[in-house]
Design an enzyme around this catalytic site. Structure first.
Site, PDB file in Angstrom:
ATOM      1  N   GLU A 427      -8.656  -4.261  -8.159  1.00  0.00           N
ATOM      2  CA  GLU A 427      -9.217  -5.348  -7.212  1.00  0.00           C
ATOM      3  C   GLU A 427     -10.231  -5.112  -6.652  1.00  0.00           C
ATOM      4  O   GLU A 427     -10.416  -5.669  -5.617  1.00  0.00           O
ATOM      5  CB  GLU A 427      -7.792  -6.044  -6.583  1.00  0.00           C
ATOM      6  CG  GLU A 427      -6.679  -6.654  -7.244  1.00  0.00           C
ATOM      7  CD  GLU A 427      -5.641  -7.243  -6.508  1.00  0.00           C
ATOM      8  OE1 GLU A 427      -5.835  -7.228  -5.253  1.00  0.00           O
ATOM      9  OE2 GLU A 427      -4.580  -7.433  -6.968  1.00  0.00           O
ATOM     10  N   GLU A 505      -0.680  -5.327 -12.993  1.00  0.00           N
ATOM     11  CA  GLU A 505      -0.013  -5.802 -11.789  1.00  0.00           C
ATOM     12  C   GLU A 505       0.578  -7.150 -11.910  1.00  0.00           C
ATOM     13  O   GLU A 505      -0.193  -8.026 -12.163  1.00  0.00           O
ATOM     14  CB  GLU A 505      -0.768  -5.642 -10.580  1.00  0.00           C
ATOM     15  CG  GLU A 505       0.062  -5.705  -9.244  1.00  0.00           C
ATOM     16  CD  GLU A 505      -0.831  -5.499  -7.867  1.00  0.00           C
ATOM     17  OE1 GLU A 505      -1.424  -4.300  -8.184  1.00  0.00           O
ATOM     18  OE2 GLU A 505      -0.788  -6.181  -7.041  1.00  0.00           O
TER      19      GLU A 505
END
Length: 814
Positions: A427, A505
């Site tokens: 991220e 994820e």
């Protein structure tokens, strides 16, 4: 018998070969020694003084490594580490160790190797500066040879650890020398650290060709003739093949050599049978073995396909994974092999076959465990690149250090057979804010993997799925990774034609173990409403219902993501956030909550109910799990949930009266008996397969708490291996039924030579009792105590509480 005779003969031949290769000559030093350097350090927290070459004085305490000083600190609402760092302070700490060296080793090269120091470490030997390393997760070593004393004087090793600038992480990082430390004594002619790379260039059921890349360093002035002898040992330790290379007039410098060895009828590493070979490399000259290294490796074929997902050794395999942080709950970041093994065994029992090391390199011993247990590991290096997430995070060091850190990570771990995927970042801010860097950085990182490994795929964990995201769209990355965004998984082949896909994820559902809010099971709660809006709702005690119906706005409940991943072939697999609760990030709350709610298992290691949801889907083991408990007020209306497998229906009985029977809907993994009016007594659930009884489970209304029941997960531990025993304390009634609302304060003590209580925990995210305390309140009837001993014998663990009958358990220490 023939096989045994063959191996015996082979060993004799190899011994003769060694004698033939060795020639009479002068001694040029001993072979490699690797010495455990964890015991006998001194430690002091001090932000003002310097202890570079000054012997310790007042205020120092003796300890053994690994060590995390932050886990010893009090929880503080005003901690600069804030919620991400679990409200535990950092600071500046100093470590010192004195040691003597034998004159016999004076011609050898001496290194100090650290597997992890968080963070900004500086190291001195006898006042001489050896180096600095900002990254807290990368192992490194320094040569100390020219600064050492060989005349009987003490050598003083000093380490400064600066974790003062906070916040520098989005999750708990710990502080200190929190992984193993080794003293390495090497010959002037030796293999360099992490330079051996082993890979199979040809592999099928009948034959394998193993290539070895080796780097040898020679620091002597005179040239030598060196023989490099490599033996391959089978998984059961027997020699099966060898190769030797003679290097004439071997001069000073670094030398790279290649060897190739064939194996017939190779044994493959797999999830079910994680078999490993060993490459024993010896450097021989002048009648001596100058260096020897043993490197384990595994032989396996694997492939990622845009349509069929992941295959291992020619068989399709869904990667059913979880994300794990590096902390070990009440032990903090101080690595312990048996604590890590406990976590991995728990995940294996749940049906997990994949681990993502979020969001930084794991300890080498952790990967060794993954190798031996059989996991598909996604190894991650960076949580940030140049764009920052916290004021003092790794972005400050990116330009100067990223290449060296990543190279060291790849070289250290590339022989692990469990490692299948390099995750280059999580991220990262470059998804949104930096198009030039978002293009350039994936290319740079992927090229490092290709140059040093080339056998594994790369991915990046993206939570921004716009095609304007240069990180997501990078062609340098092999696997496209999605964090969350489960509504876009089905359309991936259309959105990214021909690309390979993995869910890096998923989920981010929230639960407190043992907490059940009296609302309908099918009620959905999204906490917080948005990631960027502070959350001021929830339960007053900062708990979250353990029914699978609370999740974050970026995620989903467990069932939703699980069903999608299992449904679509093009999804290679997913890594659920998270396998265990971890310190920090107490989403959606802040203070007084200090640890996460994301885990399928709580911080103390007690499974939450959704553990059995996954176990019922991911294993062939018969499962029947019923929730919630059956201690309520008369008239309360309860939804009863059942997770089960190996059966086509279940029946529910309340105090002997049949309430009904149900089959699973095709799109659900559970059955729900809604609106049961509480009456004290029993709930009994029976599962059937074609009318044949499979399992039964009875939930009883607990009476008043009467005693403490102690159960050790391991009744025998090894002192030499620094193993721990994890002991459960349950508050139970006169019939042995867990009292689900029990919050009794329990006092623990141990007896036994060298016995010690290391920590206690209960899984309660708002408990501010220090983990080192020997007293703790039960949380929903349960407490964990972690004990150890340095001496062989017996540990007796005792648990006492006012008004309760005490408990006792005996643990053998070998």
């Amino acid at each position: 018998m023939l096989k045994r005779l063959f191996h015996t003969g082979y060993s004799r031949i190899m011994s003769l070969l060694l004698l033939l290769l060795a020639t009479t000559g002068s001694s040029i030093g001993q072979s490699r020694q690797v010495i455990n350097f964890n015991p006998g350090w001194w430690f002091k927290l001090d932000s003002s003084q310097q202890y570079i070459d000054e012997q310790r004085g007042e205020g120092w305490r003796r300890l053994d490594l690994p060590h995390d000083w932050s886990i010893e600190m009090p929880f503080s609402a005003n901690s600069p580490a804030a919620s991400g760092g679990a409200y535990l302070d950092g600071g500046i700490g100093w470590y010192q160790k004195s040691f003597k060296l034998a004159k016999a080793d004076s011609g050898q090269r001496i290194f100090i190797a650290f597997e992890g120091i968080y963070e900004n470490s500086e190291v001195w030997i006898n006042g001489h500066f050896l180096g600095k390393r900002p990254n807290g997760y990368i192992g490194f070593e320094y040569e100390m040879s020219r600064y050492l004393y060989w005349d009987g004087r003490d050598n003083l090793l000093s380490v400064k650890v600066n974790n003062k600038n906070q916040p520098n992480s989005r999750f708990y990082s710990g502080s200190g020398i929190y992984r193993d430390t080794k003293l390495i004594i090497r010959n002037p002619i030796s293999l360099t650290s992490n330079s051996t790379f082993i890979r199979a260039t040809q592999l099928n059921e009948k034959h394998a060709v193993v290539n070895l890349s080796l780097e040898i360093e020679q620091t002597l002035k005179e040239a030598k003739t060196i023989t490099v002898l490599t033996q391959l040992l089978s998984p059961d330790g027997l020699p099966i093949a060898s190769e030797h290379t003679v290097l004439a007039k071997f001069k000073t410098g670094l030398h790279h050599i290649q060897q190739q060895i064939s194996i017939d009828d190779p044994l493959l590493w797999s999830i079910e049978t994680p078999q490993q070979y060993t490459a024993r490399v010896q450097l021989i000259a002048d009648g001596q073995v100058l260096d020897e290294q043993n490197s384990k490796f595994g032989l396996r074929n694997f492939n990622f396909d845009p349509e069929q997902g992941f295959t291992l050794n020619g068989k399709r395999l869904k990667i059913r994974g979880v994300c794990l942080h590096s902390d070990l709950g009440a032990l903090g970041m101080a690595f312990n092999r048996s604590a890590a093994l406990r976590q991995l065994r728990s995940m294996k029992e749940m049906g997990v076959n994949g681990i993502r090391t979020s969001h930084n390199p794991a300890a080498p011993a952790f990967l060794d465990l993954c190798d031996s247990l059989g996991f598909v590991v996604m190894s991650e290096t960076f949580d940030v690149w140049k764009g920052h997430k916290n004021p003092y995070d790794y972005h400050l060091y990116w330009d100067q250090w990223y290449r060296r850190d990543f190279v060291d990570h790849v070289k250290r771990d590339r022989n692990h057979p469990s490692l299948f995927i390099w995750c280059l970042g999580n991220e990262v801010q470059e998804q949104w804010h930096s198009k030039p860097d978002g293009i350039a950085i994936p290319i740079a990182l992927a090229s490092i993997v290709d140059s040093l490994d080339g056998t594994r795929l790369t991915t990046i964990a993206n939570n921004e799925l716009s095609k304007a995201n240069p990180v997501l769209m990078s062609s340098a990355v092999d696997l496209i990774g999605y964090n969350y965004n489960h509504k876009k998984w089905a359309s991936f082949p259309k959105d990214h034609p021909g690309r390979k896909f993995i869910v890096t994820e998923s989920t981010s559902a929230l639960e407190s173990r043992g907490q059940y809010d009296l609302i309908p099971y099918d009620s959905v709660r999204m906490w917080p409403e948005r990631w960027d809006i502070p959350f001021d709702g929830g339960n007053k005690d900062k708990s979250i219902s353990a029914y699978d119906h609370v999740f974050t706005p970026w995620g989903s409940d467990h069932q939703t993501s699980l069903r999608l991943m299992e449904k679509y072939d093009h999804i290679a697999g997913m890594y659920v956030w998270t396998g265990f609760d971890y310190l920090g990030e107490p989403t959606p709350y802040t203070w007084p909550a200090r640890s996460s709610y994301f885990g399928i298992v709580d911080l103390a290691g007690f499974p939450k109910d959704v553990y059995y949801l996954y176990q019922s889907v991911w294993t062939a083991k018969p499962v029947l799990h019923v929730l919630p408990h059956w201690n309520w007020k008369k008239g309360d209306i309860i939804d009863v949930v059942v997770y089960f497998n190996q059966a086509d229906r279940v029946e529910l009985y309340h105090n002997g009266k049949k309430i009904g029977d149900q089959k699973k809907d095709s799109d659900r993994y559970e059955v729900v008996f809604k609106g049961i009016a509480f009456e004290p007594g029993t709930l009994e659930v029976i599962s059937y397969q074609q009318d044949k009884r499979v399992l039964s489970k009875t939930i009883r209304t607990a009476k008043k708490e009467q005693r403490i029941a102690l159960i050790a997960e391991d009744n025998s531990i090894s002192a030499a291996m620094n193993e721990l025993s994890f002991v459960h304390a349950y508050v139970v009634d006169e019939f042995g039924t867990l009292v689900p609302d029990a919050a009794n304060k329990i006092d623990f003590e141990v007896e036994g030579d060298g016995a010690k209580i290391l920590a206690t925990d209960n899984g309660n995210t708002t408990d501010h009792t220090r983990f080192q305390s020997t007293s703790r309140r039960a949380f929903h009837g349960k407490v964990l105590v972690i004990v150890s001993s340095k001496n062989k014998g017996q540990i007796v663990v005792k648990a006492k509480s006012k008004g309760l009958i005490s408990g006792e358990v005996h643990i053998k220490v070998e």
